[in-house]
Design an enzyme around this catalytic site. Structure first.
Site: not given
Length: 246
Positions: A152, A156, A186, A189
């Site tokens: 991840y 990014k 969100t 999360t």
């Protein structure tokens, strides 16, 4: 007569993408991207303003996106003046358990899909010279280490490096930036264990972010107020990176 220019928001069916779409919809005509049409239609119904469009595509298959997007733009008679790439996914596991297929999927969704979209939008057919703004939603973890999130972080980091290269190549006609949020509340999360969320909250001096905190920066970076900003990886993380490791 030129085709009407739209703002393409990827990952618009949930989370940050949905919040960004709702924030931009009053002032812009949008193309809302997601994998599922039903969820996208719900977002379109919630968006104020203009006659927004819906584009469904699976970014895990980045190799198909160029043809798909080109066909969509030609069929709808639209052009794209701004791209906000919010689509992304994250998984947490030890590096020894990473499989090539999982790593490729993450790279496709988080980075290569954006690169393919941008490539199409820079071509005379079908987008002419409409493109003016590119904004990639990255992550503070493009700069900081995170256990179990090596791939991840790498995806990014690739996006942030791409932004700097594109800004040099495309200026002055197209501005290119990325936004690096910290932890944002969100539905995804909020579903995490409460103890983990508490630790995240404590690690952010200003507390966990809200989708509106990211969306407000998106609106600014697409506005004339940011006309002199390009090639930047802009941190919006509630102070998390300032205190990391302390």
């Amino acid at each position: 007569m030129d085709a009407p220019a739209c703002t393409l928001v990827t990952g618009a069916s949930s989370g940050i993408g949905r919040g960004v779409a709702l924030a931009l919809a009053e002032d812009r005509r949008l193309i809302l991207h997601g994998r599922g049409r039903e969820r996208l239609e719900a977002v379109r119904s919630a968006c104020p303003g203009r006659d927004h469009l819906v584009w469904t595509a699976d970014f895990a298959r980045a190799e198909t996106l160029a043809e798909d997007l080109r066909g969509f733009l030609q069929a709808s008679g639209t052009r794209v003046s701004a791209l906000v790439h919010c689509a992304g996914e994250v998984s947490v596991r030890p590096t020894r358990l990473d499989a090539y297929e999982d790593s490729l999927r993450a790279m496709n969704v988080n980075f290569l899909s954006a690169a393919e979209i941008i490539r199409v939008l820079l071509q005379a057919a079908p987008n002419g010279k409409a493109l003016r703004d590119i904004l990639l939603i990255s992550s503070i973890y493009s700069r900081l280490g995170a256990k179990g999130q090596g791939i991840y972080c790498a995806t990014k980091g690739a996006a942030d490096a791409y932004v700097r290269a594109l800004a040099a190549e495309l200026s002055p006609r197209v501005r290119v930036n990325s936004l690096l949020p910290g932890a944002v509340l969100t539905p995804m999360t909020e579903a995490l264990p409460a103890a983990y969320l508490d630790r995240c909250r404590e690690a952010h001096p200003l507390g966990l972010g809200e989708v509106a905190d990211v969306a407000s920066y998106v609106k600014f970076l697409l506005s004339d107020g940011a006309r002199w900003v390009t090639g930047q990886n802009i941190v919006v993380d509630g102070g998390f990176s300032a205190c990391k490791g302390l």
